[in-house]
Design an enzyme around this catalytic site. Structure first.
Site, short mmCIF file in Angstrom:
data_model
loop_
_atom_site.label_atom_id
_atom_site.label_comp_id
_atom_site.label_asym_id
_atom_site.label_seq_id
_atom_site.Cartn_x
_atom_site.Cartn_y
_atom_site.Cartn_z
N CYS A 60 0.81 -1.22 0.00
CA CYS A 60 0.00 0.00 0.00
C CYS A 60 0.85 1.27 0.00
O CYS A 60 0.36 2.34 -0.37
CB CYS A 60 -0.93 0.01 1.21
N HIS A 108 -3.02 6.90 3.13
CA HIS A 108 -3.54 5.63 2.59
C HIS A 108 -4.97 5.45 3.06
O HIS A 108 -5.28 5.58 4.26
CB HIS A 108 -2.65 4.49 3.07
N ASN A 156 -10.41 0.28 0.21
CA ASN A 156 -8.95 0.24 0.26
C ASN A 156 -8.44 -0.25 -1.09
O ASN A 156 -8.60 -1.41 -1.45
CB ASN A 156 -8.51 -0.71 1.38
#
Length: 316
Positions: free
Chosen positions: A113, A241, A272
């Site tokens: 990520c 993030h 996500n």
């Protein structure tokens, strides 16, 4: 030394919207449970005929068009991804081919990520060193390929999409991309990982990630601000993030931002999207005019490894 600016941004998401109520017909969950734990309401899911390359090329084409550059001007293409099936040629090389970029160095970067923020600084360093005049940096993921759709702990979290940035070297001695604050904690490598060889599945120790993000992330974010010569109160925006809305809100509360600071909460609509989440959220805020040209924005991401990367950037 030259400077580096962000010339343009772009984003791309699949057309299919998967909402919480539909998910509740697939697995034992409900809208209230998902919103309370994650803040997520919808996520975008790519079809079986849509690849990571398709998502990456869609975002990259928009960023390249907005930059006003010709494909031949691009000297470096980097795709941050952990979900690509293709190993070789790289997704970056495939994107370069689709966009007609003739001779750029092209490679993929996997830092989970944190991939886009890592790739952004790698490209920044390359341009500062004269390795290229213009670079294309993309974060692209098809996380739906990695989901166990019978596991309500993970299938509610993930979505697909891509975001891209065109970087250009300038004659000035200032850079729109601040010094990187990046690193990893190998002792927590099992906190977020993909298990399996050729068809891995996403696995996460959610509590461990939440504890790390809410206790250690604020100090790292402040470090990135100091490296750029700013205090958090001087930021115009924050794009972290997009893993969990509760993590985002905790960070915002602890940083001491100004009341006018713009906070990315794209996780609510997109879920996500791993390495795509920061550029996707940033590009949307700029496109909507919520972050204007010259805005100073903290980017920070964390994930598999356990790794992190972040920097303060100036919006195009």
């Amino acid at each position: 030394m030259p400077g580096v600016r962000i010339a343009a941004l772009g984003h791309h998401q699949p057309g299919r919207v998967l909402g919480n109520d539909e998910l509740a017909t697939m697995v034992d969950t409900n809208d209230e449970w998902i919103r309370r734990r994650t803040g997520i309401v919808t996520r975008r899911i790519a079809g079986p005929d849509e690849s990571v390359t398709d998502l990456a090329a869609g975002a990259a084409a928009k960023a390249l068009a907005a930059s006003g550059l010709d494909p031949a001007d691009i000297g470096q293409v980097t795709v941050a991804t952990c979900s690509a099936v293709d190993r070789c040629p790289s997704i970056a090389a495939q994107v370069a081919g689709r966009l007609g970029i003739p001779s750029a160095v092209a490679f993929d970067l996997n830092n989970g990520c944190a991939g886009f923020c890592t790739a952004l600084s790698v490209a920044n360093h390359s341009l500062l060193a004269g390795g290229a005049k213009h670079a294309l940096v993309i974060g692209a993921e098809k996380m739906s390929d990695l989901v166990d759709w019978t596991d309500r702990r993970s299938c509610i979290l993930l979505g697909d999409g891509a975001g891209a940035a065109v970087l250009s070297a300038t004659d000035g001695d200032t850079s729109a991309i601040g010094p990187a604050v990046w690193g990893s904690d190998p002792s927590r490598a099992s906190a977020v990982r993909l298990l399996g060889e050729w068809h891995p599945q996403f696995e996460q120790d959610g509590q461990a990630v939440f504890r790390w993000a809410t206790t250690e992330l604020p100090a790292l974010a402040e470090q990135a601000c100091r490296a750029a010569g700013l205090s958090p109160a001087e930021l115009d925006g924050v794009v972290t993030h997009q893993a969990n809305l509760r993590i985002i809100e905790s960070l915002v509360q602890k940083l001491g931002l100004s009341e006018d600071a713009v906070i990315a909460r794209d996780v609510v609509d997109s879920g996500n999207t791993s390495a795509a989440s920061v550029p996707l959220a940033l590009a949307k805020l700029v496109e909507r005019g919520e972050l204007r040209s010259g805005a100073r924005v903290l980017l920070f991401a964390f994930g598999g490894g356990l790794s992190w990367a972040g920097q303060v950037v100036t919006c195009p």
